[in-house]
Scaffold this active site. Structure first.
Site: not given
Ligand code: CMC
Length: 396
Positions: A330, A272
């Site tokens: 996710d 991320h």
């Protein structure tokens, strides 16, 4: 391009002041309007959190009732919009239909789409309710059309998530009434996606809004950004990756080796830009996952075993550890969607439904900025220097 220095990918560019979401990526902290995501996940609902994200405060009983009423009133689609959705090819990607239909809302509600937000936010509450409520109807209707099944009409007596599941799965001969557990798994999924400060799609919404564009046009642009596999498309890519690993008979080990070598695909659902720590949303989803599976009557999911294996190997592997690559939201969210019965090509649409409050709140923040400046970044030009035009017959 190595010698050129600029802030590649805007990793270190503060583009706006915002009072909506706080993230501390090093510590793995996420708060909406000051409330820790863990507390909201434990006690709030998607609709209440949507109100909070948009309006800045948790609603009173009255405010919650009025907000719910607005959502209920705005759930159905006009006949023209139903036909619009019906006219897409049967195998259309639901994200293409969603972005087109969100944009088309501007044609159906011209009084809410007059591109003059800097002067007039009188109808903001109505526009926000239309976006939040209709995104769910559009998504479910697209699913029905793709399957050649008739539309279901929203039920005024159902909550937000129950209604979505009814719109998706009820049949004329058999009304789908979700269990409380399924509805609450969906609630949690949506709540965890409600906002995430200046990510790619939100920055897109703000960029478009900075030109003075209306809410629906700005959101439609955000939907398109979200579609990309490095952003919202990752939840779909994770399941595809897990399925491929499963089908190839690998337990994940070979896949990780090729991801590390940069040969094959990346480990989707990992890494991320901001979190250099376990994504707090992934932690919450993972914890609630077993509960959801049990309540859905699913004993085991072979893809979950692969996901767990990938995670445990990656979290002790130098490649991932040294780059601070941890599971993001996710990584597990797709498994929840799968358990609820949402088809793979709708996963990113589910992310868009969840992100709607954030996009709306961020659009309003732009619209309310005093002396708003249009977003207009600069560049480093690396093309040709001046040269003279040659007639076609002289070009080699
Ligand atoms: N698998 C393998 N290597 C990776 C991964 C990954 N998932 N993510 C980053 N790396 C490596 C990358 O190759 C680079 O290595 P090196 O320094 O040797 O060149 C290093 O880690 C830094 O990567 P980056 O691409 O510069 O990092 P970024 O901040 O630009 O990208 C990201 C962030 C999320 C796009 C990226 O981590 C990624 O592609 N992850 C997989 C896709 C994904 O899960 N996306 C969902 C993000 S969370 C939800 C959302 O916001 O939409």
């Amino acid at each position: 391009a190595g010698a050129i220095t600029f802030d590649d990918g805007f990793g270190n560019t503060g583009a706006c002041a915002s009072a909506i979401t706080f993230i501390d990526g090093e510590a793995g902290i996420l708060r909406y309007r000051g409330y820790p995501i863990e507390q909201l996940a434990a006690h709030s609902s998607f609709v209440e959190t949507a109100y909070l994200v948009i309006n800045g405060e948790l609603p009173t009983i009255e405010q919650r009732r009025d907000f719910g009423r607005l959502l209920t009133q705005n759930a159905p689609l006009r006949e023209g919009l139903l036909r619009f959705i019906q006219n897409f090819p049967r195998d259309s990607h639901p994200m293409a239909v969603l972005s087109a239909t969100m944009n088309a809302l501007g044609a159906y509600y011209p009084h809410l789409a007059s591109n003059n937000h800097q002067r007039d936010l009188t109808h903001f509450d109505e526009a926000a309710a239309i976006a939040i409520s209709k995104v769910r109807t559009i998504a479910a209707h697209t699913f029905r059309v793709n399957r050649g099944q008739p539309f279901n009409y929203p039920r005024p007596n159902f909550g937000y998530c129950e209604n979505f599941l009814h719109l998706m799965f009820s049949e004329p001969y058999n009304e789908y009434i979700p269990t409380a557990e399924v509805a609450s798994a969906l609630n949690l999924f949506l709540l965890l996606h409600a906002d995430h400060e200046q990510n790619c799609s939100t920055s897109t919404v703000r960029m478009v809004a900075s030109a003075g564009a209306n809410l629906f046009a700005s959101i439609s642009a955000g939907v398109n950004a979200l579609w990309g596999p490095l952003h919202g498309g990752a939840n779909m890519a994770v399941i595809e990756m897990l399925q491929q690993i499963h089908d190839s008979g690998d337990d994940g080990t070979k896949f990780l080796e090729s991801a590390k070598a940069g040969k094959g695909a990346r480990l989707m659902g990992f890494g991320h830009r901001v979190y250099k720590h376990y994504d707090p949303r992934a932690k919450i989803i993972k914890e609630s996952f077993y509960k959801a599976l049990a309540s859905l009557g699913i004993k085991n999911d072979p893809l979950l075993d692969i996901a767990m294996k990938l995670e445990s190997v990656a979290l002790s592997d130098d490649y991932f550890v040294s780059r601070k690559l941890y599971p993001n939201v996710d990584f597990y969210s797709g498994l929840i969607m799968r358990a609820i019965g949402i088809p793979l090509n709708m996963f990113t649409v589910m992310f868009a439904i969840g992100r709607m409050p954030g996009w709306i709140a961020q659009w309003r923040e732009v619209a309310q900025t005093p002396k708003l400046k249009i977003h207009r970044p600069r560049q480093i030009y690396v093309g040709q220097t001046q040269r003279d035009y040659l007639p076609m017959e002289q070009r080699g």
